[in-house]
Write an enzyme that holds these catalytic residues in place. Structure first.
Site, PDB file in Angstrom:
ATOM      1  N   GLU A 218      40.287  32.375  34.009  1.00 21.97           N
ATOM      2  CA  GLU A 218      40.425  33.052  34.876  1.00 21.97           C
ATOM      3  C   GLU A 218      39.379  33.624  35.421  1.00 21.97           C
ATOM      4  OE1 GLU A 218      43.127  36.373  33.377  1.00 21.97           O
ATOM      5  OE2 GLU A 218      44.145  35.021  31.919  1.00 21.97           O
ATOM      6  N   GLU A 329      46.928  41.474  40.270  1.00 24.65           N
ATOM      7  CA  GLU A 329      47.584  42.208  39.086  1.00 24.65           C
ATOM      8  C   GLU A 329      47.193  43.664  38.691  1.00 24.65           C
ATOM      9  OE1 GLU A 329      47.626  41.523  34.097  1.00 24.65           O
ATOM     10  OE2 GLU A 329      46.666  40.144  35.437  1.00 24.65           O
TER      11      GLU A 329
END
Length: 414
Positions: A218, A329
């Site tokens: 990520e 997120e």
């Protein structure tokens, strides 16, 4: 006899008091010792230190002394100073851009650059402070995400996902083998309601099931008061090979990612950030698998090859990714029984559009021939569209793109 009994009770109480005090003191001193040991592991001896205007201390660490080489499998690792191949289609002339290339795009500043730079042969590392570690639930969990933080777009049980306290607004592709992903990400500074919450915008490269063996790489930007002690927007990376349980971490906070770049510090503040109806800033991130060595490389902007995750760190990602996700997120801790007001992206819903809502543009994947291609069958997903939403599009300038984000708590998201 009664006096003796009273005296005995007094002595017993005093003994209990001093025993508890000693236990508490020894517990505190044990924790302090544990924290100190951890700081010594993370903060390597520097050849130069640079004070950043935001309070960070950036240490210039010899490249061979970085945390990656504390890993037993990397003791004799020969550092690869540039990738063997870049994905085709990244540059018109298909020229490989190394970390020393002068052909870089407009300099992407980090705040610490105002006061100096790291010399060649070193990498910049944000110094970890005692308070940073003490904010974590434990020394062991410092620098790690909590379990179950990857969005499951086709889950039959969305309520189960919400129980993890994480919410997403993403675009994704699945059903093929993927060897990399790219996007240009609009940079904002979202407001965070609680210190234990965060807001991030990133790319996920995923392999394996969403159970105990998930592999994930990520990268993107995040605002995380818990991790950094402030509300600055910061560049970050993350990896795990067991669904965020024991392996992996943010940035260089454990052994894993090997950094080769002396210009960009993982976890350092990005500046400037976008403003509502004002100037817009974005960053480009590319992650791809080197076809020759098999390592996963990361590039920031058009010229900053930051480094790589050695392939042995992973199981499923040793070969390829089975899913790519792009998006936002947040942590929704519902501390007061209501949805958090922590913002995602700009804090505005996608329909507001450019200079108001946050975006990802020029979304691409790397195929098995090491070519950058438009994603096929791009889907979108959000748990609660009244809180955070996502809206995709496609045009000649931005290719595949989407606007995403939202304010969290509002009339339709109580």
């Amino acid at each position: 006899m009664e006096k003796l009994a009273k005296g005995f009770l007094v002595c017993l109480c005093l003994w209990c008091f001093f025993s508890l005090s000693y236990a508490a003191r020894s517990g505190v001193s044990k924790q302090k010792l544990e924290v100190k040991k951890h700081l010594n592991r993370l903060n390597k001896p520097a050849v130069k230190s640079i004070q950043s205007p935001d309070g960070d201390m950036i240490d210039c660490i010899p490249i061979t002394k970085q945390p990656a080489f504390d890993h037993p499998y990397l003791k004799d690792h020969k550092i690869q100073m540039k990738p063997n191949y870049h994905p085709e289609g990244l540059f018109d002339d298909n020229k490989v851009v190394s970390t020393n290339s002068k052909e870089k795009e407009i300099h992407i500043p980090q705040l610490w650059h105002k006061y100096g730079k790291c010399p060649g042969g070193t990498i910049p590392m944000r110094r970890t402070k005692e308070d940073d570690v003490l904010r974590a639930s434990s020394v062991k969990r410092y620098g790690k995400k909590k379990h179950r933080t990857v969005p499951l777009p086709k889950s039959a049980e969305p309520d189960l996902i919400n129980q993890s306290g994480h919410q997403h607004a993403i675009a994704y592709v699945e059903g093929d083998k993927y060897y990399g992903a790219k996007a240009t990400i609009n940079v904002w500074e979202p407001k965070i309601q609680q210190q234990n919450e965060f807001s991030l915008s990133q790319i996920w490269l995923l392999g394996g099931s969403f159970g105990q063996d998930l592999n994930s790489i990520e990268a993107g930007w995040q605002v995380s008061p818990d991790l950094y002690g402030d509300n600055n927007t910061r560049l970050f990376t993350y990896w795990t090979s067991d669904a965020y349980q024991a392996t992996g971490c943010y940035n260089l906070l454990c052994s894993g990612f090997i950094q080769i770049n002396s210009d960009i510090a993982m976890g350092a503040s990005i500046s400037p950030v976008s403003g509502y109806r004002n100037s817009q800033y974005d960053i480009s991130i590319l992650i791809w698998k080197d076809p020759k060595e098999g390592h996963w490389w990361m590039q920031f902007g058009n010229g900053y090859v930051l480094g790589y995750w050695p392939s042995f760190l992973f199981s499923y990602l040793t070969e390829s990714a089975s899913m790519i996700e792009w998006g936002g997120e947040v942590v929704n801790s519902q501390s007061d029984g209501h949805h958090t007001s922590t913002q995602m992206g700009s804090g505005k819903f996608p329909e507001e559009g450019f200079s108001k809502a946050s975006y990802f543009r020029n979304i691409q994947v790397v195929d098995s021939s090491n070519n950058l291609k438009a994603p096929k069958g791009l889907g979108t997903f959000t748990e609660q569209s009244n809180c955070y939403d996502v809206q995709p599009g496609n045009n000649d300038d931005w290719g595949h793109y989407f606007y995403y984000g939202g304010p969290g708590k509002n009339e339709k998201c109580p």
